[in-house]
Design an enzyme around this catalytic site. Structure first.
Site, PDB file in Angstrom:
ATOM      1  N   SER A 183      55.618  40.724  15.549  1.00 42.15           N
ATOM      2  CA  SER A 183      56.373  41.578  14.626  1.00 42.15           C
ATOM      3  C   SER A 183      56.857  42.786  15.412  1.00 42.15           C
ATOM      4  CB  SER A 183      55.437  42.053  13.498  1.00 42.15           C
ATOM      5  OG  SER A 183      56.045  43.079  12.732  1.00 42.15           O
ATOM      6  N   TYR A 230      47.681  46.276  10.280  1.00 41.45           N
ATOM      7  CA  TYR A 230      48.660  45.249  10.676  1.00 41.45           C
ATOM      8  C   TYR A 230      49.134  45.488  12.100  1.00 41.45           C
ATOM      9  CZ  TYR A 230      52.687  42.052  10.184  1.00 41.45           C
ATOM     10  OH  TYR A 230      53.600  41.017  10.337  1.00 41.45           O
TER      11      TYR A 230
HETATM   12  N1  LIG Z   1      58.289  38.543   6.594  1.00 40.89           N
HETATM   13  C1  LIG Z   1      58.363  39.556   7.454  1.00 40.89           C
HETATM   14  O1  LIG Z   1      58.973  40.615   7.176  1.00 40.89           O
HETATM   15  C2  LIG Z   1      57.728  39.438   8.814  1.00 40.89           C
HETATM   16  C3  LIG Z   1      58.127  40.348   9.785  1.00 40.89           C
HETATM   17  C4  LIG Z   1      57.531  40.277  11.053  1.00 40.89           C
HETATM   18  C5  LIG Z   1      56.591  39.313  11.330  1.00 40.89           C
HETATM   19  N2  LIG Z   1      56.212  38.432  10.359  1.00 40.89           N
HETATM   20  C6  LIG Z   1      55.181  37.443  10.707  1.00 40.89           C
HETATM   21  O2  LIG Z   1      55.751  36.153  10.660  1.00 40.89           O
HETATM   22  C7  LIG Z   1      54.795  35.201  10.193  1.00 40.89           C
HETATM   23  C8  LIG Z   1      55.315  34.485   8.972  1.00 40.89           C
HETATM   24  O3  LIG Z   1      55.838  35.425   8.065  1.00 40.89           O
HETATM   25  P1  LIG Z   1      56.275  34.987   6.581  1.00 40.89           P
HETATM   26  O4  LIG Z   1      57.068  36.091   6.013  1.00 40.89           O
HETATM   27  O5  LIG Z   1      56.822  33.601   6.591  1.00 40.89           O
HETATM   28  O6  LIG Z   1      54.824  34.998   5.894  1.00 40.89           O
HETATM   29  P2  LIG Z   1      54.326  34.377   4.509  1.00 40.89           P
HETATM   30  O7  LIG Z   1      55.511  33.995   3.686  1.00 40.89           O
HETATM   31  O8  LIG Z   1      53.330  35.324   3.956  1.00 40.89           O
HETATM   32  O9  LIG Z   1      53.608  33.029   4.996  1.00 40.89           O
HETATM   33  C9  LIG Z   1      52.398  33.073   5.713  1.00 40.89           C
HETATM   34  C10 LIG Z   1      51.982  31.648   6.003  1.00 40.89           C
HETATM   35  O10 LIG Z   1      50.740  31.672   6.706  1.00 40.89           O
HETATM   36  C11 LIG Z   1      49.854  30.731   6.094  1.00 40.89           C
HETATM   37  N3  LIG Z   1      48.488  31.149   6.331  1.00 40.89           N
HETATM   38  C12 LIG Z   1      47.917  32.358   6.027  1.00 40.89           C
HETATM   39  N4  LIG Z   1      46.633  32.361   6.383  1.00 40.89           N
HETATM   40  C13 LIG Z   1      46.363  31.147   6.934  1.00 40.89           C
HETATM   41  C14 LIG Z   1      45.207  30.545   7.462  1.00 40.89           C
HETATM   42  N5  LIG Z   1      44.025  31.199   7.527  1.00 40.89           N
HETATM   43  N6  LIG Z   1      45.291  29.271   7.931  1.00 40.89           N
HETATM   44  C15 LIG Z   1      46.456  28.602   7.876  1.00 40.89           C
HETATM   45  N7  LIG Z   1      47.592  29.122   7.372  1.00 40.89           N
HETATM   46  C16 LIG Z   1      47.534  30.374   6.900  1.00 40.89           C
HETATM   47  C17 LIG Z   1      50.266  30.720   4.626  1.00 40.89           C
HETATM   48  O11 LIG Z   1      49.974  29.481   4.002  1.00 40.89           O
HETATM   49  P3  LIG Z   1      48.721  29.164   3.082  1.00 40.89           P
HETATM   50  O12 LIG Z   1      48.522  30.362   2.173  1.00 40.89           O
HETATM   51  O13 LIG Z   1      49.148  27.928   2.351  1.00 40.89           O
HETATM   52  O14 LIG Z   1      47.598  28.942   4.030  1.00 40.89           O
HETATM   53  C18 LIG Z   1      51.783  30.820   4.762  1.00 40.89           C
HETATM   54  O15 LIG Z   1      52.335  29.538   4.981  1.00 40.89           O
HETATM   55  C19 LIG Z   1      53.505  35.992   9.943  1.00 40.89           C
HETATM   56  O16 LIG Z   1      52.685  35.913  11.087  1.00 40.89           O
HETATM   57  C20 LIG Z   1      54.015  37.417   9.750  1.00 40.89           C
HETATM   58  O17 LIG Z   1      53.033  38.381  10.070  1.00 40.89           O
HETATM   59  C21 LIG Z   1      56.766  38.469   9.110  1.00 40.89           C
END
Ligand SMILES: NC(=O)c1ccc[n+]([C@@H]2O[C@H](COP(=O)([O-])OP(=O)(O)OC[C@H]3O[C@@H](n4cnc5c(N)ncnc54)[C@H](OP(=O)(O)O)[C@@H]3O)[C@@H](O)[C@H]2O)c1
Length: 268
Positions: free
Chosen positions: A153, A166
């Site tokens: 991130s 975070y």
């Molecule tokens: N959205 C943003 O603004 C943003 C910005 C920068 C970085 N990121 C990073 O990008 C990544 C994805 O972001 P996103 O927005 O797509 O997040 P999201 O919509 O919250 O999705 C997170 C995913 O991680 C899975 N997950 C969480 N804990 C887990 C575990 N213990 N084992 C296996 N799977 C797990 C969840 O699935 P289940 O609940 O089904 O397990 C879900 O599929 C994350 O690492 C986030 O920190 C996001």
């Protein structure tokens, strides 16, 4: 595209994709595939002709994704050794591990830190990523064309008020990637970090803000065109599909409206 496996250190034919002996395809494991960036990445890799194993905890969502796209899936928690062993078994020889599972919990200041939230973020973003990467590498390196990709991130590259847990976890995840790149030098493994800014996904802010939909919606309100999951999937797939001697160490991607983590233009 040549078929087969090679072992040993990186050679000058590292540009040549080496696909799976049985399927003839490159194989990827994508974690956090039940929604958001992971879901979009699975779809995009499949469209590019890869074979994909989708991983997350919610089996119903993975089953739906598999029915729609034809991906393989395993419902698993990356914070569990037993579950990670099942991922490794289901994955087989793998060319790309997309460590995307993770996220944020809370916006509390350090002097009011919720340690359970901090623990969740460290367990998932850092230890989960390390646990799976460590377990997968023995069946990635022998392919002769392997990539470990980390979804960090912009929070991995700085600090902001209310972001302590975070930013600490994502900074740690970034450093793990940098360490791994040093340690694997001479092996046919690229380590790639993708560091997104604001991406409007269905669940990221919702989970961070205690499942309060109004608060989650307010994060993106008035922001002209925040990034969407497909923008990040596009970047992920671009890095994975460069000739294999080209290592994109780090890609920082923000929406035009976001000049810095804490400086986001909002329309009235
Ligand atoms: N959205 C943003 O603004 C943003 C910005 C920068 C970085 N990121 C990073 O990008 C990544 C994805 O972001 P996103 O927005 O797509 O997040 P999201 O919509 O919250 O999705 C997170 C995913 O991680 C899975 N997950 C969480 N804990 C887990 C575990 N213990 N084992 C296996 N799977 C797990 C969840 O699935 P289940 O609940 O089904 O397990 C879900 O599929 C994350 O690492 C986030 O920190 C996001």
């Amino acid at each position: 595209m040549s078929i087969g496996c090679q072992t040993g250190p990186m050679t000058d034919n590292a540009q040549t994709p080496v696909s799976n002996e049985t399927t003839g395809k490159l194989r990827a494991v994508v974690t956090g595939a039940s929604t958001g960036i992971g879901d979009a990445t699975v779809r995009r890799l499949l469209a590019e002709g890869w074979s994909v194993l989708a991983v997350a905890r919610r089996e119903d969502r993975l089953a739906k994704l598999a029915a729609e796209t034809g991906c393989d899936y395993v419902a698993a928690d990356i914070t569990s050794d037993e579950d990670v062993a099942r991922i490794v078994e289901a994955a087989g020889p793998t060319h790309a591990l997309v460590n995307n599972a993770g996220g944020a919990r809370g916006v509390d200041r350090v002097d009011a830190a919720d340690l359970d939230n901090y623990r969740w973020m460290y367990e998932t973003n850092v230890l989960g990523t390390v646990r799976l990467t460590k377990a997968m590498l023995p069946q990635m390196i022998p392919t002769g064309r392997a990539d470990v990709l980390l979804l960090t991130s912009v929070a991995a590259h700085g600090a902001y008020e209310g972001g302590g847990g975070y930013t600490a976890a994502k900074n740690a995840e970034r450093i793990i990637g940098e360490t791994l790149r040093l340690e694997l030098n001479g092996q046919p493994v690229r380590v790639i970090e993708i560091a997104p800014g604001m991406v409007q996904t269905e669940e990221f802010s919702l989970r961070r803000l205690g499942n309060d939909q109004a608060k989650a919606d307010a994060v993106y309100e008035g922001v002209p065109n925040p990034l969407v999951a497909e923008d990040i999937a596009d970047a992920i797939v671009w890095t994975l599909t460069r000739p294999h001697h080209v290592n994109i160490d780090l890609m920082v991607i923000k929406p035009l409206a976001q000049a810095a983590f804490h400086k986001v233009y909002k329309e009235a």
